[in-house]
Design a protein around this motif. Structure first.
Motif, short mmCIF file in Angstrom:
data_model
loop_
_atom_site.label_atom_id
_atom_site.label_comp_id
_atom_site.label_asym_id
_atom_site.label_seq_id
_atom_site.Cartn_x
_atom_site.Cartn_y
_atom_site.Cartn_z
N VAL A 54 72.68 36.44 29.46
CA VAL A 54 72.17 36.72 30.80
C VAL A 54 71.45 38.06 30.80
O VAL A 54 72.07 39.09 30.52
N PRO A 55 70.13 38.09 31.11
CA PRO A 55 69.46 39.39 31.26
C PRO A 55 69.95 40.05 32.54
O PRO A 55 70.07 39.40 33.58
N THR A 56 70.27 41.35 32.48
CA THR A 56 70.89 42.00 33.64
C THR A 56 69.90 42.42 34.72
O THR A 56 70.23 42.39 35.89
N LYS A 57 68.72 42.88 34.35
CA LYS A 57 67.76 43.42 35.32
C LYS A 57 68.40 44.54 36.15
O LYS A 57 68.00 44.79 37.28
N SER A 58 69.42 45.18 35.58
CA SER A 58 70.15 46.20 36.33
C SER A 58 69.32 47.46 36.58
O SER A 58 69.44 48.06 37.64
N GLU A 59 68.49 47.85 35.63
CA GLU A 59 67.67 49.06 35.84
C GLU A 59 66.80 48.91 37.09
O GLU A 59 66.65 49.85 37.87
N GLU A 60 66.26 47.72 37.29
CA GLU A 60 65.44 47.45 38.48
C GLU A 60 66.29 47.58 39.75
O GLU A 60 65.87 48.19 40.73
N LYS A 61 67.48 47.03 39.75
CA LYS A 61 68.37 47.10 40.91
C LYS A 61 68.83 48.53 41.14
O LYS A 61 68.88 48.99 42.29
N PHE A 62 69.17 49.25 40.06
CA PHE A 62 69.57 50.66 40.21
C PHE A 62 68.45 51.46 40.87
O PHE A 62 68.68 52.25 41.78
N SER A 63 67.23 51.24 40.41
CA SER A 63 66.07 51.95 40.96
C SER A 63 65.89 51.63 42.44
O SER A 63 65.65 52.53 43.26
N THR A 64 66.01 50.36 42.80
CA THR A 64 65.89 49.94 44.20
C THR A 64 66.94 50.63 45.06
O THR A 64 66.67 50.96 46.22
N GLU A 65 68.12 50.86 44.51
CA GLU A 65 69.21 51.49 45.25
C GLU A 65 69.18 53.02 45.16
O GLU A 65 70.09 53.69 45.64
N GLY A 66 68.15 53.57 44.52
CA GLY A 66 68.00 55.02 44.44
C GLY A 66 68.90 55.69 43.43
O GLY A 66 69.28 56.85 43.61
N THR A 67 69.25 54.99 42.37
CA THR A 67 70.10 55.56 41.33
C THR A 67 69.60 55.11 39.96
O THR A 67 68.55 54.50 39.85
N ASN A 68 70.34 55.44 38.91
CA ASN A 68 70.01 54.96 37.57
C ASN A 68 71.31 54.74 36.80
O ASN A 68 72.39 55.10 37.26
N ALA A 69 71.20 54.15 35.63
CA ALA A 69 72.38 53.78 34.84
C ALA A 69 73.28 54.97 34.53
O ALA A 69 74.50 54.83 34.50
N ASN A 70 72.70 56.15 34.32
CA ASN A 70 73.51 57.33 34.00
C ASN A 70 74.41 57.76 35.15
O ASN A 70 75.42 58.43 34.93
N LEU A 71 74.05 57.39 36.38
CA LEU A 71 74.83 57.79 37.55
C LEU A 71 75.85 56.73 37.99
O LEU A 71 76.67 56.98 38.87
N VAL A 72 75.79 55.55 37.38
CA VAL A 72 76.74 54.49 37.73
C VAL A 72 78.10 54.87 37.17
O VAL A 72 78.25 55.14 35.99
#
Length: 174
Positions: A54-72
């Motif tokens: 499953v591709p996560t596409k999480s970086e896109e969602k993090f960006s939309t929510e005003g954050t990034n993977a390092n801050l999760v």
């Protein structure tokens, strides 16, 4: 001096309440839907289903929510449902129990959700999520879902299931 001592607990209480509000503001859901094909011809017993990447596409969602993977700071599964989509006459009567695991190339396989007693006569089931912290899986470019299922009765033809997931994500403010 006594006033200062009384202010410390009050300030701590306000700070604690404020942190919860900040966490609420920085919490969002990542939802995904995948199709899983169960091949016909399986006999009764324990059956592994082909792993699904499953591709996560999480970086896109993090960006939309005003954050990034390092801050999760925390990711947990809150919902996983399976729905029989094909054939339309099929339900989950063929399934006795199911376990779904999550993994990546660099991380160990972890139980994501399970259901020990699949009810009869239903087309949709909700699995019980584990309390596993899933940060590293959702931050990855993709993850793999692996299924173990115990079949109650033989499967004569292919069955298509839709797997809907919801992950709760909390990020740090800075």
């Amino acid at each position: 001096m006594k006033k200062v001592l009384l202010l410390f607990p009050l300030a701590f209480l306000l700070l604690a309440m404020g942190c919860e509000k900040i966490d609420d503001l920085l919490t969002f859901n990542i939802e995904d839907s995948q199709n899983i094909k169960v091949s016909g011809g399986f006999p009764i017993g324990l059956v592994p289903v082909t792993p699904l990447t499953v591709p996560t596409k999480s970086e896109e969602k993090f960006s939309t929510e005003g954050t990034n993977a390092n801050l999760v700071k925390k990711v947990m599964l809150t919902q996983l449902t399976l729905t029989v989509t094909d054939p339309s006459s099929q339900n989950f009567d063929f399934l006795k129990l199911i376990k779904i695991y999550i993994s990546t190339d660099s991380n160990d396989k972890v139980l994501l959700a399970s259901l020990d007693n699949v009810p009869l006569g239903v087309k949709t089931i909700s699995l019980e999520p584990t309390k596993a912290v899933l940060d590293k899986y959702i931050k990855a470019k993709s993850y793999t879902l692996t299924t173990e299922a115990e079949i109650r009765k033989p499967i004569s033809s292919d069955i298509t299931l839709r797997c809907d997931t919801r992950f709760k994500v909390t990020a740090d403010p800075l």
